[in-house]
Design an enzyme around this catalytic site. Structure first.
Site, mmCIF file in Angstrom:
data_model
loop_
_atom_site.group_PDB
_atom_site.id
_atom_site.type_symbol
_atom_site.label_atom_id
_atom_site.label_comp_id
_atom_site.label_asym_id
_atom_site.label_seq_id
_atom_site.Cartn_x
_atom_site.Cartn_y
_atom_site.Cartn_z
ATOM 1 N N ASP A 84 -12.403 -45.421 29.988
ATOM 2 C CA ASP A 84 -13.067 -45.386 31.281
ATOM 3 C C ASP A 84 -14.376 -44.628 31.084
ATOM 4 O O ASP A 84 -14.378 -43.416 30.820
ATOM 5 C CB ASP A 84 -12.143 -44.655 32.273
ATOM 6 C CG ASP A 84 -12.737 -44.623 33.661
ATOM 7 O OD1 ASP A 84 -13.962 -44.840 33.800
ATOM 8 O OD2 ASP A 84 -11.963 -44.376 34.612
ATOM 9 N N HIS A 85 -15.498 -45.358 31.202
ATOM 10 C CA HIS A 85 -16.791 -44.774 30.856
ATOM 11 C C HIS A 85 -17.229 -43.691 31.857
ATOM 12 O O HIS A 85 -18.151 -42.929 31.601
ATOM 13 C CB HIS A 85 -17.858 -45.874 30.750
ATOM 14 C CG HIS A 85 -18.888 -45.598 29.693
ATOM 15 N ND1 HIS A 85 -19.329 -44.330 29.409
ATOM 16 C CD2 HIS A 85 -19.542 -46.424 28.834
ATOM 17 C CE1 HIS A 85 -20.230 -44.385 28.441
ATOM 18 N NE2 HIS A 85 -20.362 -45.655 28.058
ATOM 19 N N ARG A 86 -16.552 -43.635 32.999
ATOM 20 C CA ARG A 86 -16.880 -42.553 33.919
ATOM 21 C C ARG A 86 -16.523 -41.201 33.292
ATOM 22 O O ARG A 86 -17.108 -40.174 33.621
ATOM 23 C CB ARG A 86 -16.066 -42.708 35.226
ATOM 24 C CG ARG A 86 -16.482 -43.903 36.066
ATOM 25 C CD ARG A 86 -15.558 -44.081 37.254
ATOM 26 N NE ARG A 86 -14.161 -44.270 36.848
ATOM 27 C CZ ARG A 86 -13.161 -44.485 37.695
ATOM 28 N NH1 ARG A 86 -13.379 -44.522 39.000
ATOM 29 N NH2 ARG A 86 -11.943 -44.656 37.257
#
Lengths: 436, 372
Positions: free
Chosen positions: A408-410
């Site tokens: 999850d790039h967040r």
């Protein structure tokens, strides 16, 4: 240097032959006493054979798929260290092999049953040959009638099991073996024929133009989870190829160790350990995004994606980081068994922190896994196959796999993701790192 | 069967390694509490040794060195515990899986492998070791044991109070054998003759592929009641319960109390023999359930709580690996028995029919040329 051969033993009582199912070692590999070197299938079951020697594998003398008689040498090993009592093999009449005999004497381990019995001694002793019973041969018509009446299907139990699994009706399979025995190939080819046949006829049979499958139950749960995951968390995936030869060796050693007697050891176990280890070094991959805060977990509830007859589920092993290798192996085995039986509880599937999915068991190299909702990391283990690999500028055969991972790039940036995957890969390359 | 109506069972050591004496079983607890630490260590060492031996023997069979192997993994508690509970004059009549009992009575382990290789029929002296030969035809050993016990009584070696003179007999058999007529006959003869014998059933729940449910409708420890042989169930994976129960009931038998039956509830973790594949007839979940009740693991926990440390367990492990190496070397060094052995042990004296057969074989061999 002594080259020793291991003749196929009679692993049952009075078995005369076996089929080579798989080799777990290759020429050049170092083998230890009692290390599992191959699997054979007898009329009774699939059996793993432990190596009687320590040394380096010289040659595999039997190919996968071959049916060999008890007493036939299946492997030759350049023996080092303690070796059992060996007896000199017969001087080989073939000049190609005779040369080898100049450089190193050839020996074999005398096995109890089969040695010198099925092949050589029989011909040497000139046992009187019984005349074939052609004189009293039953007319063909009568024979087939009798065969039909008794419904005689000749097939070994493992073959019958395979047929059942593949949905093949043995009564309609023409056996290619001796006296019409149905072989593995017969069943497989019949199964592939059947699937071709089905594909051709299915559309014709159906009068409907389309089929509507209600979205409910497992399928709905899977769909909701996948959509939620894919459209809330920006996915980023990375891949790395890795030489997993030492992992495979490690798995073999664990299998042979006393402590692991009766425990199922697979490459997935090493992978699971690798992920736990790498997650401790890269904490962010083992966390949860909640819009206002990122919860970094200092424990690992390791999810394991399991394909069940009802669909995909991801139960997790609670506090997997606190487990030693045996406990983890047992937990994985239990989790898989529970999932297969459809007994996984909702609690088993809650509170996962990171997931591993073993897509290699389906024979594929890698894939882009989608995150289990609530988690920020998932790792896929591809199939482990022998492939060319460059070691010291030379191409050698190694057991290679691909590790795929999605984050999850967040929460997880590219650098952390890459370091994490590199860490996992380095353990697969050298499991000794787990001792760190 | 729900837990509430499970029959009572003597257990001193729970699967989690906790020691406790249940109400009504104080006599058994007293035996254990009188033991010194060295003896407890011996119980552990023997269980670990015999398991390591078992693993090596299985490998040797897979390498073509044994015709057959009969694994006893999971039953070490029942065998080592009860084996040590047998007195110095007592006689033991085993089935063919009693490797642990053999170990406790000084049988050289290689002798067992000789039999499994077909070199001889065991070769040890049953009078000297008091451990009789393995019975391949199951349940026959129960008749042999009862007959021996009847003889002991006729010899006046029961209940004299002389420790050097009195003796009792123990017969080992499994749940499968209880379904054979021999066991019923044995129970009856032992009961009516008040013979000094303990019937020790290792109920490992599977007679090859037949489950215990197809062998009996009642708990096996009650099997003797109709014949007049009282019995009790003990936890066969609890080495302490097996030791205490065997010792107490062998003492009773020796002092003239008549026969008794012990049912040790245990589980065969491996195959029946190397010739079968248990995954074909039983569920993995059941095996897992019993692995959690492992006799060696729970005893290790118990010993560690007694203050025995890593050094001891490491020592045992190393000794086990050394034993495995030694057994391997000895197996490979075994020589084929001479062909005339086939004839030598049929009759004690020369016999014309045997002479005729020997002559025929010699002529046949000569005609066929070199044996090797």
């Amino acid at each position: 240097m002594t080259i020793a051969k291991f003749p196929l033993p009679d692993v049952g009582e009075g078995l005369t032959e076996a089929e080579m199912v798989s080799w777990l070692v290759a020429p050049g590999d170092h083998v230890t006493v009692n290390q599992t070197i191959c699997e054979i299938e007898t009329a009774k079951s699939i059996v793993e054979l432990p190596c009687p020697f320590e040394g380096e594998v010289d040659e595999l003398l039997v190919q996968v798929g071959d049916t060999v008689e008890v007493g036939t040498p299946i492997i030759s090993v350049r023996v080092t260290g303690d070796s059992p009592m060996l007896v000199a093999d017969k001087p080989d009449p073939h000049p190609a092999l005779a040369q080898e005999a100049d450089t190193g004497a050839e020996y074999k381990i005398p096995t109890l049953v089969g040695y010198g019995d099925a092949g050589e001694a029989k011909s040497r002793r000139g046992r009187p040959v019984r005349p074939a019973a052609t004189a009293t041969a039953v007319p063909v018509a009568m024979m087939s009638a009798a065969a039909m009446a008794s419904d005689a299907i000749i097939a070994k139990p493992p073959i019958r099991k395979l047929a059942k699994e593949l949905g093949v009706n043995l009564a309609v399979v023409n056996g290619s073996g001796t006296r019409g025995e149905i072989t593995r190939e017969d069943v497989i080819s019949s199964a592939s024929q059947a699937s071709v046949f089905k594909n051709l006829t299915t559309p014709a049979v159906s009068s409907e133009r389309e089929e509507r499958i209600p979205v409910k139950g497992m399928r709905k749960v899977i769909a909701t989870a996948m959509v939620k995951s894919a459209f809330t968390a920006p996915h980023v995936s990375i891949f790395v190829d890795v030489d997993a030869t030492r992992t495979m060796e490690y798995v073999k050693r664990l299998k042979a160790s006393v402590d692991f007697a009766g425990v199922k050891v697979t490459p997935l176990l090493i992978m699971a350990k690798a992920i736990i280890w790498a997650a401790r070094r890269n904490r962010m991959v083992n966390s949860t995004w909640s819009d206002t805060e990122i919860v970094v977990h200092y424990f690992v509830n390791l999810g394991i994606a399991a394909a069940t007859p009802r669909g995909l589920i991801v139960p997790n092993i609670k506090d997997a980081d606190a487990m030693n290798m045996i406990e983890l192996a047992t937990a994985i085995e239990k989790l898989a068994a529970t999932a297969r039986e459809g007994k996984t509880t909702p609690e088993d599937m809650q509170d996962g922190t990171i997931t591993v999915t073993n897509i290699g068991v389906f024979g594929v190299d890698t894939g882009t896994p989608i995150l289990n909702p609530g988690e920020v990391g998932i790792v896929a283990l591809g199939s482990i196959r022998k492939k060319p690999w460059v070691v010291d500028d030379e191409i050698v055969v190694r057991q290679v796999t691909t590790i795929g991972a999605t984050f999850d790039h967040r929460v997880v940036d590219g650098d952390v993701a890459s370091r994490f995957v590199q860490d996992v890969a380095s353990v697969m390359e050298e499991p000794a790192l787990l001792l760190d | 069967m729900t837990p509430e109506n499970q029959p009572p069972m003597l257990q001193l050591l729970a699967p989690d390694g906790t020691y406790g004496v249940p109400k009504g079983y104080e006599a058994y607890g007293k035996i254990i509490e009188g033991l010194d630490q060295d003896f407890l260590k011996t119980l552990y060492t023997d269980m670990a040794r015999i398991r390591r031996f078992d693993i090596e023997a299985t490998a040797l069979q897979r390498q073509g060195q044994l015709g057959l192997w009969v694994p006893a993994i999971g039953q070490e508690g029942a065998q080592i515990g009860s084996g040590h509970g047998v007195g110095k004059n007592d006689h033991i009549f085993p089935s063919y899986r009693e490797h642990g009992v053999a170990l406790t009575h000084g049988i050289e382990l290689i002798s067992i492998l000789k039999m499994m290789r077909g070199v001889n029929h065991g070769g040890w002296d049953p009078e000297e070791t008091r451990f009789h030969h393995y019975a391949i035809v199951l349940a026959t050993q129960v008749l042999h044991a009862v007959g021996y016990a009847m003889g002991v009584k006729l010899d006046g070696k029961v209940g004299t109070g002389d420790r050097d003179k009195d003796l009792a007999v123990i017969s080992y058999f499994g749940d499968g054998a209880t379904a054979e007529g021999d066991v019923s006959e044995g129970l009856l003869f032992a009961a009516v003759n008040e013979s000094p014998i303990v019937f020790f059933i290792q109920n490992n729940q599977w007679a090859i592929s037949s489950h215990i449910d197809s062998q009996t409708k009642v708990p096996l420890y009650t099997r003797g009641e109709g014949f007049g042989v009282p019995g009790m169930r003990i936890d066969g994976n609890d080495v302490l319960a097996c030791y205490a129960a065997t010792r107490l009931h062998m003492d009773n038998a020796r002092s003239g109390d008549g026969p008794f039956l012990l049912e040790a509830l245990t589980y065969r973790i491996g195959a029946h023999t190397t010739s079968d594949d248990p995954s074909k007839y039983r569920e993995e979940a059941e095996v897992d359930e019993w692995k959690a009740k492992d006799p060696i693991k729970r005893f290790e926990i118990f010993l560690r709580r007694q203050g025995i440390g890593d050094d001891f367990f490491e020592e045992v492990k190393v000794a086990g690996d050394d034993l495995a190496k030694k057994i391997r070397a000895e197996t490979f060094a075994l020589e084929d028995p001479p062909l005339e052995n086939i004839f030598n042990h049929v009759y004690t004296e020369q016999h014309p029919e045997i002479d005729k057969q020997r002559a025929w074989l010699e002529a046949y061999e000569a005609r066929m040329g070199d044996h090797e």
